[in-house]
Design a protein around this motif. Sequence first.
Motif, PDB file in Angstrom:
ATOM      1  N   ALA A   1       0.767  -1.195  -0.115  1.00  0.00           N
ATOM      2  CA  ALA A   1       0.006   0.010   0.124  1.00  0.00           C
ATOM      3  C   ALA A   1       0.764   1.052   0.021  1.00  0.00           C
ATOM      4  O   ALA A   1       0.520   2.128  -0.765  1.00  0.00           O
ATOM      5  N   ALA A   2       2.096   1.281   0.780  1.00  0.00           N
ATOM      6  CA  ALA A   2       2.763   2.432   0.813  1.00  0.00           C
ATOM      7  C   ALA A   2       3.359   2.678  -0.550  1.00  0.00           C
ATOM      8  O   ALA A   2       3.755   3.808  -0.923  1.00  0.00           O
ATOM      9  N   ALA A   3       3.923   1.434  -1.100  1.00  0.00           N
ATOM     10  CA  ALA A   3       4.514   1.650  -2.492  1.00  0.00           C
ATOM     11  C   ALA A   3       3.743   2.068  -3.511  1.00  0.00           C
ATOM     12  O   ALA A   3       4.154   3.032  -4.293  1.00  0.00           O
ATOM     13  N   ARG A   4       2.437   1.718  -3.300  1.00  0.00           N
ATOM     14  CA  ARG A   4       1.176   2.429  -4.333  1.00  0.00           C
ATOM     15  C   ARG A   4       1.278   3.816  -4.211  1.00  0.00           C
ATOM     16  O   ARG A   4       1.292   4.697  -5.077  1.00  0.00           O
ATOM     17  N   VAL A   5       1.124   4.366  -2.973  1.00  0.00           N
ATOM     18  CA  VAL A   5       0.971   5.737  -2.910  1.00  0.00           C
ATOM     19  C   VAL A   5       2.297   6.358  -3.356  1.00  0.00           C
ATOM     20  O   VAL A   5       2.291   7.465  -3.966  1.00  0.00           O
ATOM     21  N   ARG A   6       3.372   5.859  -2.842  1.00  0.00           N
ATOM     22  CA  ARG A   6       4.623   6.494  -3.244  1.00  0.00           C
ATOM     23  C   ARG A   6       4.938   6.460  -4.688  1.00  0.00           C
ATOM     24  O   ARG A   6       5.480   7.612  -5.379  1.00  0.00           O
ATOM     25  N   ARG A   7       4.269   5.544  -5.592  1.00  0.00           N
ATOM     26  CA  ARG A   7       4.451   5.574  -6.974  1.00  0.00           C
ATOM     27  C   ARG A   7       3.443   6.751  -7.607  1.00  0.00           C
ATOM     28  O   ARG A   7       3.882   7.426  -8.555  1.00  0.00           O
ATOM     29  N   GLY A   8       2.203   7.132  -6.884  1.00  0.00           N
ATOM     30  CA  GLY A   8       1.750   8.433  -7.274  1.00  0.00           C
ATOM     31  C   GLY A   8       2.573   9.598  -7.297  1.00  0.00           C
ATOM     32  O   GLY A   8       1.922  10.744  -7.743  1.00  0.00           O
ATOM     33  N   THR A   9       3.433   9.641  -6.104  1.00  0.00           N
ATOM     34  CA  THR A   9       4.167  10.726  -5.952  1.00  0.00           C
ATOM     35  C   THR A   9       5.443  11.177  -6.878  1.00  0.00           C
ATOM     36  O   THR A   9       6.047  12.108  -6.664  1.00  0.00           O
ATOM     37  N   LEU A  10       5.736   9.905  -7.671  1.00  0.00           N
ATOM     38  CA  LEU A  10       6.813  10.157  -8.423  1.00  0.00           C
ATOM     39  C   LEU A  10       7.026  11.419  -9.475  1.00  0.00           C
ATOM     40  O   LEU A  10       8.128  12.003  -9.650  1.00  0.00           O
ATOM     41  N   PRO A  11       5.899  11.724 -10.000  1.00  0.00           N
ATOM     42  CA  PRO A  11       5.980  13.126 -10.879  1.00  0.00           C
ATOM     43  C   PRO A  11       6.540  14.266 -10.230  1.00  0.00           C
ATOM     44  O   PRO A  11       6.980  15.189 -10.645  1.00  0.00           O
ATOM     45  N   SER A  12       6.223  14.425  -9.013  1.00  0.00           N
ATOM     46  CA  SER A  12       6.318  15.487  -8.207  1.00  0.00           C
ATOM     47  C   SER A  12       7.576  15.339  -7.413  1.00  0.00           C
ATOM     48  O   SER A  12       8.140  16.342  -6.768  1.00  0.00           O
ATOM     49  N   ALA A  13       8.418  14.442  -7.526  1.00  0.00           N
ATOM     50  CA  ALA A  13       9.468  14.062  -6.782  1.00  0.00           C
ATOM     51  C   ALA A  13      10.857  14.932  -7.223  1.00  0.00           C
ATOM     52  O   ALA A  13      10.779  15.406  -8.371  1.00  0.00           O
ATOM     53  N   PRO A  14      11.777  15.502  -6.335  1.00  0.00           N
ATOM     54  CA  PRO A  14      12.779  16.351  -6.897  1.00  0.00           C
ATOM     55  C   PRO A  14      13.671  15.575  -8.123  1.00  0.00           C
ATOM     56  O   PRO A  14      13.967  16.269  -8.906  1.00  0.00           O
TER      57      PRO A  14
ATOM     58  N   ALA B   1      13.744   8.474  -7.715  1.00  0.00           N
ATOM     59  CA  ALA B   1      12.629   8.203  -6.754  1.00  0.00           C
ATOM     60  C   ALA B   1      12.146   6.808  -7.461  1.00  0.00           C
ATOM     61  O   ALA B   1      11.862   5.997  -6.773  1.00  0.00           O
ATOM     62  N   ALA B   2      11.752   6.639  -8.854  1.00  0.00           N
ATOM     63  CA  ALA B   2      11.358   5.503  -9.391  1.00  0.00           C
ATOM     64  C   ALA B   2      12.345   4.436  -9.069  1.00  0.00           C
ATOM     65  O   ALA B   2      11.872   3.153  -8.841  1.00  0.00           O
ATOM     66  N   GLU B   3      13.708   4.464  -9.308  1.00  0.00           N
ATOM     67  CA  GLU B   3      14.543   3.449  -8.986  1.00  0.00           C
ATOM     68  C   GLU B   3      14.524   3.113  -7.640  1.00  0.00           C
ATOM     69  O   GLU B   3      14.701   1.750  -7.322  1.00  0.00           O
TER      70      GLU B   3
END
Length: 998
Positions: free
Chosen positions: A541-554, A559-561
């Motif tokens: 579940a945490a990984a799913r949420v983190r995937r949604g934040t990738l476009p806004s990551a620095p 972040a994807a790796e």
Amino acid sequence: MTYENGTPHTVESIRQALWENDAEPKGPARTHRAEELVALAETAGDRQLLLDALLDLISAYQFSSESGKTLVPFSRLLRMWDENPGDFSGPALHRLHWRFKWIIYSLTGNPDIPLDAIRRWLPDMERHYRIAGYSLRPVRSAEFYLAQHLGDDALAARLLEEWTGADRDRMSDCLACELNEQGEWHADHADDERALATWAPVLNGEQSCAEQPHLILALSLVPLLRLGRFDEARRNHLRGYRLARGNGSLVPALARHIEFCALTGNEARGLEILAEHAAYLDNDGEPLSRLEILSAAALLLRRLVELGHADRPVPLSGGITVTAEQLLARTREAADGLARRFDERNATDRVGTRVAARMAGTPFTDRLPLGVRGARLAPGSVARPKPAPESAPESTPESAPVAAEAGSEDLAALLAEARRLTLAQHPDARAAWRAVAETAERTGTGLDASASAEVTYHAAVDALDDPDTAVPLFRRAAEQFEAAGDLGEGAAGRARAAYTTAVSGRTEEGLAELDALCGQLRALHADGRATARQLTGALLAAARVRRGTLPSAPDPEAAAEALAEELRAVLRLAEEHRTEDRRMRSRIADTSCLLGGLLAGRGDAPQAAELFARAVELYHEAAAPWFAAEAEARLAELSLALGRPEQAEKAARAALDHGAELLEPLGRAHLHLILAEALAASGQDDNEVAGHALEATHWADEAAGSEALAAWARLVLGGALLRLRRFDEAASVLESALPDLQEHHQEGQVVQARWWLGECLDALGDHRQASEQFLLAADIAKGWDGQRDHAVLAHLAGDALNGAGLNEQAAAAYARAEELWRGLGRPHNAARAVRAQAWLALRDAGRGLPAARDLMATAEQLLTEAVAEPADGDSHAKLRTALAGTYRQTGELLVRGCASEPGDEDDDGTARHAYEEALGYAEKAITVLAPLGETGRHDRTGAQLMAAWLEADLGRNSAADTRARAVLDDYGDEDGSGPDATAERRRAEARALLDYIG
């Protein structure tokens, strides 16, 4: 003499205007001009001119919505004939009698004409036909029509026999129109099979005319629906509506198409057709035609109101908009009133009964996909039932929920069943938990702490569409699990609450809570108080949420790796514990899908496909094939992108089999489209390609905001229909796809759609419209880096313009293609474009044979130079064949340019010289092809036969005989039909030549 714009009208100018008007499209403009020309002819003092003008006016009225006006000019013509029959030449007399038939139909279709008056015209018609020596077949046809209209079935049946038994002559209606009425009689009497058999020669293209198959295609719709032949009905709707659209003389056909839409769940399309032709609702032309569209409109509008769309706006002519309910009241009242007028005139209830039956019609199917673009009806206050699923999820009888009955023992059984389905991860588990909750509440039976927690948890799952309700329920369930001593399930419930918080817009808050809970679950798992399934669920579940934040990551890539490594760690953990619980296989599959989606987004399609394929295997190992559908869908999509159509087909079929009941409309559309594309890419049956593409358009239309996918599906459908040579259907689909393709897709898809549409229109004989599509596509392609498509489209435009007789525009298009082919280094294609220009030049009186010869010489030079260049075997053979073809066409052009043949008034020997020169070019062709051996055999024998015919025309029968026998020797003079059709044609032509020369 009358003047117009300062120019005097003469008999010649009025007659010229009549000819010009006769060539104009049917419609109000042509009718208005015909009325003007009658007025002008009246002032010219030429009775023959007036006669022709009146005949033209009758034609204009008849093929418009104003056919009821034909009686006035026709009565005047009859008076002119009575006054001076000598004014009527053979053609004029024929036209007069031909129009007699139209009058009977027009009078019958007007309730203001007394029945006795119509009946008086019939003996007069028979008298005129007998005097003129015509067969009485048209008279019996007119009598039959009136009897059928009145509902006198016994008389109509007798007249039908007399009509069909009478001789056909030049006054008989065309066979297509006769079959129209005969088939309609059978359909009206519910003999649909016989009606369709009667119409078959028109439906299959053997018979046609200006109004056929337009009318019969429309008439066939309801009979086909009654017989359950929905696919044929859809095809005939697509074919027929294109032909009838906007044609005022085909209002009854338009009404049938509106009726068809109302009876097949296509109310939105029916409303579009009605809105486009709404002017005919109030048209004061032929009343019976108006009654047809009024009753069909009333049926459609009644369906809209029943479906909850009473307030839907309907645009009418003049910029007026009314609601569906308001228009229903108007059309129903108008239809009832008009039908009553006919019945009062006829002293029967036939018309009113038929109109009432039509307006009360009920659909034959909930929704028949059409494939064409149509406005989507938003859900109304009365929901349309969903279509039955194609297949249900795999399950066994034992997995069905137990029926709820009163009593604590029943509740125990329901609880056991719900837990069993939950462990099986079955889709019915949610319904089973609802049954537990409802039964417990109804019976007042208490549940233990663990069961209460489970009920609360699944109530939260049911409330996921409302996060404000779901989150508190998940937390309450967590508290209940913890109170029951299940700390792991409690933490898992809190994780689900945190995930729901994160995906509902409070991402940072939810993710922070999730990370904390993951740490808590790690500790619980280490102590043996949480399962691996509970821990991996929170991590995933945490990984799913983190995937949604990738476009806004620095640093999105970094972040994807990092996320990919996180998921690989989850996979390793899950694999370590896969035997603890059957559901762990599903957890591994879930994680593989998330990692596969992440890798696919980063461009690693092969690795992503492997992960999705592994996920599919695991879902099946877990006996949860319904969960495999999404992974199979992604695998199908990736396989198609990787050029593996067979794997894509297999995965898409599996996804549809396993997820049919669970997939949303957009998901279904996507899968059917992938399957259609996979089948097309592997060259499989285009009927199946079209079937899946049609399903894709249907499901895409069901989903809001899916215009892009629907447009792509229509493009695939149009291509399949084109390959099936169903050109009219393909044209309708491609025309409807273009607006959304232009809005949502790239230029390449728009060019493809216009290209295919041009091919369809060209095959349908609409060369002018085809050329427009080719030119529009060419104008887009001219901006591309590669110019091959531009060149092909320019050449196709030239062919279409040539077919339309637009010689100047065709020459320009061929010249454009020639230049492009030269630039691409394609002399073979460039020469074709030059040769096409040569034939156009020959038809041009201002240029003629000299210009045509110069162009052929240019093509010859192009190819001669190309043949001299080094090339591989295939290219060299193609160039030699093209050069030989140029020689042959030059010879043919020389012969075509002669006004006579040798010996036929060829006083100066011009024809003989041309034929001798043409023979020389045929010899050149034979010589060029000689080195090609077997490869060039068909072209070589074709040139040899051309030379033989020229020898015969020059009186050299011995030489012609020698050449013809050489062709027979080349192939071997066998009898019978072999697999090589060209060889058989060559043998047949050689034998025909030998017979010709004796």
